[in-house]
Design an enzyme around this catalytic site. Structure first.
Site, PDB file in Angstrom:
ATOM      1  N   ASP A 194       0.823  -1.208   0.000  1.00  0.00           N
ATOM      2  CA  ASP A 194       0.000   0.000   0.000  1.00  0.00           C
ATOM      3  C   ASP A 194       0.862   1.266   0.000  1.00  0.00           C
ATOM      4  O   ASP A 194       1.958   1.269   0.562  1.00  0.00           O
ATOM      5  CB  ASP A 194      -0.892  -0.026   1.251  1.00  0.00           C
ATOM      6  CG  ASP A 194      -2.070   0.930   1.138  1.00  0.00           C
ATOM      7  OD1 ASP A 194      -2.299   1.487   0.052  1.00  0.00           O
ATOM      8  OD2 ASP A 194      -2.762   1.119   2.157  1.00  0.00           O
ATOM      9  N   HIS A 200       2.611   3.316  -9.148  1.00  0.00           N
ATOM     10  CA  HIS A 200       2.490   1.867  -9.370  1.00  0.00           C
ATOM     11  C   HIS A 200       3.732   1.327 -10.082  1.00  0.00           C
ATOM     12  O   HIS A 200       4.156   0.201  -9.830  1.00  0.00           O
ATOM     13  CB  HIS A 200       1.224   1.554 -10.161  1.00  0.00           C
ATOM     14  CG  HIS A 200      -0.041   1.921  -9.428  1.00  0.00           C
ATOM     15  ND1 HIS A 200      -0.246   1.628  -8.102  1.00  0.00           N
ATOM     16  CD2 HIS A 200      -1.160   2.595  -9.837  1.00  0.00           C
ATOM     17  CE1 HIS A 200      -1.437   2.080  -7.726  1.00  0.00           C
ATOM     18  NE2 HIS A 200      -2.002   2.679  -8.759  1.00  0.00           N
ATOM     19  N   LEU A 240      11.066 -20.241  -4.851  1.00  0.00           N
ATOM     20  CA  LEU A 240      10.039 -19.413  -4.206  1.00  0.00           C
ATOM     21  C   LEU A 240       8.759 -19.491  -5.034  1.00  0.00           C
ATOM     22  O   LEU A 240       8.817 -19.451  -6.262  1.00  0.00           O
ATOM     23  CB  LEU A 240      10.522 -17.953  -4.169  1.00  0.00           C
ATOM     24  CG  LEU A 240       9.509 -16.908  -3.686  1.00  0.00           C
ATOM     25  CD1 LEU A 240       9.452 -16.877  -2.158  1.00  0.00           C
ATOM     26  CD2 LEU A 240       9.881 -15.509  -4.176  1.00  0.00           C
TER      27      LEU A 240
HETATM   28  C1  FPP Z   1      -1.903   0.263  -3.309  1.00  0.00           C
HETATM   29  O1  FPP Z   1      -1.466   1.571  -3.344  1.00  0.00           O
HETATM   30  C2  FPP Z   1      -1.398  -0.485  -4.436  1.00  0.00           C
HETATM   31  C3  FPP Z   1      -2.164  -1.024  -5.422  1.00  0.00           C
HETATM   32  C4  FPP Z   1      -3.621  -0.931  -5.489  1.00  0.00           C
HETATM   33  C5  FPP Z   1      -1.564  -1.745  -6.530  1.00  0.00           C
HETATM   34  C6  FPP Z   1      -0.364  -2.561  -6.211  1.00  0.00           C
HETATM   35  C7  FPP Z   1       0.453  -2.699  -7.427  1.00  0.00           C
HETATM   36  C8  FPP Z   1       1.795  -2.714  -7.443  1.00  0.00           C
HETATM   37  C9  FPP Z   1       2.650  -2.711  -6.266  1.00  0.00           C
HETATM   38  C10 FPP Z   1       2.546  -2.676  -8.690  1.00  0.00           C
HETATM   39  C11 FPP Z   1       2.298  -3.630  -9.676  1.00  0.00           C
HETATM   40  C12 FPP Z   1       2.258  -5.040  -9.393  1.00  0.00           C
HETATM   41  C13 FPP Z   1       1.543  -5.824 -10.227  1.00  0.00           C
HETATM   42  C14 FPP Z   1       1.763  -7.275 -10.269  1.00  0.00           C
HETATM   43  C15 FPP Z   1       0.546  -5.213 -11.124  1.00  0.00           C
HETATM   44  P1  FPP Z   1      -2.549   2.728  -3.474  1.00  0.00           P
HETATM   45  O2  FPP Z   1      -2.677   3.059  -4.904  1.00  0.00           O
HETATM   46  O3  FPP Z   1      -3.800   2.313  -2.784  1.00  0.00           O
HETATM   47  O4  FPP Z   1      -1.830   3.879  -2.690  1.00  0.00           O
HETATM   48  P2  FPP Z   1      -2.508   5.022  -1.826  1.00  0.00           P
HETATM   49  O5  FPP Z   1      -3.221   4.332  -0.692  1.00  0.00           O
HETATM   50  O6  FPP Z   1      -1.343   5.813  -1.363  1.00  0.00           O
HETATM   51  O7  FPP Z   1      -3.423   5.769  -2.730  1.00  0.00           O
END
Ligand code: FPP
Length: 237
Positions: free
Chosen positions: A16, A33, A127
């Site tokens: 997150d 991302h 893994l």
């Molecule tokens: C949460 O941060 C993250 C996500 C919803 C997406 C997670 C994706 C990745 C780490 C990268 C890509 C990996 C793959 C396999 C696609 P948020 O956007 O909710 O952050 P915020 O809470 O600060 O808005």
């Protein structure tokens, strides 16, 4: 990675903070991302080196479909690009990739990318990386309950045979040991519909670090915190 004592077999991560990381830098959320993908790449390598055998990451929740179209498209493109760029590295590193989630909502391109990475890495023994994509724990449990009810209705299964093992084996995570450690980044203290059944006895670790900044030292800190915990499973020592 120095500590090998008491390493969790299965680490699950709620990655997150990508959006906030981007905002702090005046960038688009999608750039957060992209940086999050880099953090994932590092973490796969660091976890494998530390001796972790299963790594489950919450990459796209079922609820995430409700984000702005542009952000969903950027995440889908990232999945496809990540798979294309990383398939060889993952295979060479002995990483077996599995996807956990509903598959019917993905475009043909994303579905093919998922199928392809699972196939290309199927022999990996170092893994197992489980990508939770279009995943929601409650809908996973609903699907499992429906499946069990159907089997009872068809006379395949007696009600008395429904136990914890059967439920575990009816979930999308069938065959995967329960997570020992769940990490959530970005200072939020929630499970957000992630592995609710499987994480019953997991140790929880929260850090304020935003996911794109998560590195080997941060993983080490989480593993050290885990190693210092006493797991009692409801018993007395
Ligand atoms: C949460 O941060 C993250 C996500 C919803 C997406 C997670 C994706 C990745 C780490 C990268 C890509 C990996 C793959 C396999 C696609 P948020 O956007 O909710 O952050 P915020 O809470 O600060 O808005």
């Amino acid at each position: 990675m120095s500590t090998r004592a008491n390493i969790p077999q299965h680490v699950a991560i709620i990655m997150d903070g990508n959006g906030r990381w981007a905002k702090l830098r005046g960038k688009e959320r999608s750039e957060g991302h992209v940086a999050g993908m880099e953090a994932l790449r590092r973490t796969i390598q660091n976890a494998a080196e530390a001796g972790v055998k299963y790594l489950t990451v919450y990459a796209f929740s079922t609820e995430n479909w409700g984000r702005p179209k542009q952000e969903v498209e950027a995440l889908m493109a990232l999945i496809c690009r990540g798979v294309e760029l990383e398939a060889d590295n993952l295979r060479e590193a002995g990483v077996r990739v599995k996807v956990m989630g509903r598959r019917e909502n993905f475009s043909a391109e994303v579905a093919e990318a998922i199928r392809s990475i699972e196939e290309q890495t199927a022999a990996g023994e170092q893994l197992t990386l489980i990508l939770a994509l279009d995943y929601s724990s409650r809908s996973e449990i609903c699907d499992a309950v429906r499946d069990i009810a159907r089997r009872v209705q068809q006379g395949e299964l007696a009600v008395e045979q429904i136990d914890e093992h059967l439920i575990s084996e009816s979930l999308l995570s069938a065959g995967v040991p329960d997570p020992d450690l769940v990490i959530r980044t970005s200072g939020e203290y929630r499970l957000s519909n992630f592995l609710l059944w499987q994480a019953s006895y997991a140790e929880l670790y929260f850090t304020d670090v935003l996911w794109p900044d998560f590195d080997g030292e941060e993983l080490q800190r989480a593993l050290e915190a885990y190693a210092a915990r006493e797991r009692r499973y409801g018993l007395v020592k």
